[in-house]
Design an enzyme around this catalytic site. Structure first.
Site, short mmCIF file in Angstrom:
data_model
loop_
_atom_site.label_atom_id
_atom_site.label_comp_id
_atom_site.label_asym_id
_atom_site.label_seq_id
_atom_site.Cartn_x
_atom_site.Cartn_y
_atom_site.Cartn_z
N ASP A 106 0.83 -1.21 0.00
CA ASP A 106 0.00 0.00 0.00
C ASP A 106 0.86 1.26 0.00
O ASP A 106 2.06 1.23 0.31
CB ASP A 106 -0.93 -0.01 1.22
CG ASP A 106 -2.30 0.57 0.91
OD1 ASP A 106 -2.41 1.35 -0.05
OD2 ASP A 106 -3.26 0.26 1.64
N ASP A 141 -10.36 2.07 -3.71
CA ASP A 141 -10.75 1.78 -2.34
C ASP A 141 -12.27 1.73 -2.18
O ASP A 141 -12.77 1.33 -1.13
CB ASP A 141 -10.19 2.83 -1.38
CG ASP A 141 -8.78 2.49 -0.92
OD1 ASP A 141 -8.34 1.35 -1.16
OD2 ASP A 141 -8.14 3.35 -0.30
#
Length: 694
Positions: A440, A497
């Site tokens: 990430d 997301d």
């Protein structure tokens, strides 16, 4: 004296021509030319007349437009010496190296001590050209801007398509008309960015989704890019792509662009998408050709930072029962990580949450038949961390800078930072059977720095070199770092997301032009979406995820018995079809009713397909419009059926047609008249299967 070079792929030709040892120009790019086409005649045919009173020639639009060539548009590079003086190059031919599938052109400016090298590779089977540029200097210089070889595109276009967006809403299509002047896109966040995907499509006038001449560009660089699309006053159009301007922060003697990938298709925008997807699958992503893409389960939206081994084991058992094959433990597993404000950089298993380490959890995961993956955010550090307290000098920028998500960015161009991150991740990979990393990157850089991206590529390469079977997902708050540069080091991307299936339907529809199904993660989110608050049916959420690399990201304990059966059924269908779907030919299907977002996925033999038709919003029409298919054989017959009719929530009154019967129709009918869809509520997916009749 004229110098000319020609490169061919299966279906395209690219021709460059140079007069008098000057930098060459692209005089042709499009459908493959006959082998006997004369470059000399093309050069003559491409000469432009002019009628203004400015200068006594039309300045050449070369692969590196120069001020010294009287070029009045955007220049191909900006170089300064160490005193800040702008250097105005005048490159002259020095040497070339050409073959059937590659050409390297070397030009020199002896007065300035500069060498310019352009490389163009014809990726024959992929129908893609890869272009790169390098400038070398005898003395250190400051590089403000360097474009990959500049392409002059067809005048037969009146608009261009690129992508904006934001966190949770990536890949927003933007159509811009060509006008005299500059259309500039630039990501200065230090990543590809949510707002500036590094791709461009130029359709010719009269082209459509699946027909007509269309050109595609993608810059394979993860550190932020600059794109210039300029129409000159004489109508010529140039495209430039390079690193973000002023992202080379130190004087050096060598500077190089990333690869600019370009492709042309006579099958419209869809044809450009087919070329790019095949290219990524065949030549960019390092995946074993016979690998089976496992169904993911990611625990983030089920537990966030609240890690309990017993609860996780319960979730593992439920996820496996539904059909998950890989369990990914997300954020919150490492030392003192109880919220988003602490502990990044301290990559040690939290002994409070996991007193015996991760072994008991992984053992349980393996007992269900699933493999194990782990989340990291290596490029960041929390102010409240042992790492920051020990090495405050390792951050990018000043300590007084604004934080992003409560964190700083590590300067991974520092060798000791790379060594620390490699040691920590490597030690965990050696201790635990981790086959997958979710990598990430949750904040923007304080300033663009190309060396940060080069260091990232180096670190990823070292980790995969030490662990050859390791698979890595690129996540940057979702879609903030998706490009062909990062995909050269990773095997999957997290598209957004947002797990809102309505938003995902749109994002996937646009991203499919650039990304193959095999690398595009798509998960079944919670009943109430955590990023939109919207409540959507399990059927719709599951079928949207089944369009790409399927997974789950919700708490399976929230599922009713009926929802669990539906999710298991869709997951089983995906497993039975994933082998051919990962390599499917995908065409988007424009519908006259804009409330429908649809695509067809066809297997490599052309005898089986599935159509996903998602009702995005309420239709403006009282009766649904036909959906015209594409990619079929006009004279073949196909058996057509609506797979999920029992799950569809319908306004319709007609209990005939697709809602009740299997139809047998010709490809000609389906590609001309089309299929009459049921009248359904928004947030319904119609899944239509087709089989070539014997």
């Amino acid at each position: 004296m004229i110098k000319q070079w020609r490169l061919d792929t299966q279906n395209q030709s690219l021709v460059l021509s140079s007069l008098g040892n000057r930098l060459p120009c692209v005089i042709y790019w499009g459908d493959r030319l006959p082998s006997h086409e004369s470059p000399d005649e093309m050069f003559e045919a491409s000469k432009k007349d002019w009628g203004d009173n400015l200068i006594d020639l039309v300045p050449e639009l070369s692969i590196l437009p120069e001020q010294t060539a009287n070029f009045a548009g955007q220049l191909g590079c900006k170089i300064r010496d160490l005193s800040g003086q702008l250097l105005s190059s005048s490159f002259v031919f020095s040497a070339d190296k050409a073959s059937n599938n590659s050409v390297t052109l070397i030009y020199k400016d002896k007065d300035l001590g500069l060498t310019y090298t352009a490389t163009i590779d014809a990726l024959i089977e992929d129908d893609v050209f890869a272009l790169g540029a390098k400038i070398e200097s005898i003395n250190p210089v400051i590089m403000e801007w360097l474009s990959a070889p500049v392409i002059e595109v067809s005048l037969l276009s009146d608009e261009m398509v690129d992508y904006g967006g934001h966190w949770g809403g990536e890949f927003r299509k933007q159509t811009t008309p060509w006008v005299t002047g500059v259309h500039l896109r630039e990501s200065r966040t230090g990543t590809t960015s949510h707002a500036h995907f590094s791709g461009l499509i130029i359709p010719s006038v009269g082209s459509s989704e699946n027909a007509g001449s269309c050109y595609g560009f993608h810059y394979g660089w993860s550190g932020g890019h600059r794109m210039v699309a300029e129409q000159l006053q004489d109508g010529r159009k140039q495209i430039q792509f390079g690193h973000t301007e002023n992202s080379e922060l130190t004087p050096r003697t060598s500077f190089e662009t990333a690869k600019l990938y370009i492709t042309h298709s006579s099958d419209g925008i869809g044809g450009v998408g087919c070329n790019f997807r095949a290219f990524v699958s065949n030549s960019i992503v390092d995946l074993p050709k016979d690998s089976i893409r496992p169904v993911h389960y990611n625990c983030w939206e089920a537990i966030y930072f609240d890690h309990s081994i017993e609860e996780l084991k319960e979730i593992v058992t439920l996820a496996a029962d539904i059909g998950a094959e890989r369990f990914v433990l997300d954020d919150g597993w490492f030392k003192s990580r109880n919220n988003a404000k602490s502990s990044l950089g301290d990559w040690f298993v939290d002994n409070q949450k996991y007193p015996e380490g991760l072994h008991p959890l992984i053992k349980h995961i393996h007992s269900t038949g699933m493999t194990f993956g782990l989340w990291f955010e290596p490029e960041m550090v929390s102010p409240d961390s042992d790492l920051f307290r020990s090495h405050p000098d390792w951050i990018m920028g000043e300590a007084s800078q604004s934080l992003g998500r409560g964190q700083y960015v590590l300067d991974i161009s520092i060798k000791k930072v790379q060594e620390y991150l490699f040691e920590r991740i490597d030690s965990l990979l050696n201790e635990y059977p981790i086959e997958y990393i979710k990598w990430d990157h949750n904040r923007v850089l304080p300033y663009p720095d190309a060396s940060q991206t080069r260091a990232l590529y180096s670190l990823l390469g070292d980790l995969r070199g030490a662990h050859p079977g390791l698979e890595i997902e690129s996540c940057s708050s979702g879609g903030g770092r998706i490009d062909y540069g990062i995909l050269g080091h990773t095997q999957r991307v997290w598209l957004s997301d947002s797990n809102d299936a309505l938003e995902r339907l749109r994002i996937q529809h646009e991203a499919v032009l650039w990304l193959p199904t095999s690398v595009t993660g798509s998960h079944v989110g919670p009943k109430v979406c955590h990023t939109s608050g919207r409540e959507l049916s399990i059927s719709f959420r599951a079928w949207v995820a089944a369009q790409r690399h399927m997974g789950f990201e919700m708490d399976p304990r929230e599922l009713s018995s009926e929802d669990k059966l539906i999710l298991k059924s869709v997951t089983q269908w995906w497993k039975e079809n994933r082998d051919w779907m990962m390599n499917a030919n995908i065409l988007r299907l424009p519908c006259i009713d804009k409330s429908v977002i649809a695509e067809i996925q066809m297997n490599s033999n052309g005898d089986h397909f599935v159509v996903f038709a998602g009702q995005n919003v309420a239709s403006k029409l009282s009766s649904s419009a036909p959906l015209v298919l594409a990619g079929l054989e006009s004279q073949s017959m196909y058996n057509i059926s609506l797979l999920n009719k029992k799950e569809i929530k319908s306004l319709g009154k007609l209990q005939q047609g697709l809602m009740t019967k299997k139809l047998k129709l010709s490809g000609q009918y389906l590609m001309t008249k089309g299929l009459q869809l049921p009248k359904v509520f928004p947030a319904n997916m119609m899944v239509i299967e087709g089989e070539k009749a014997a």
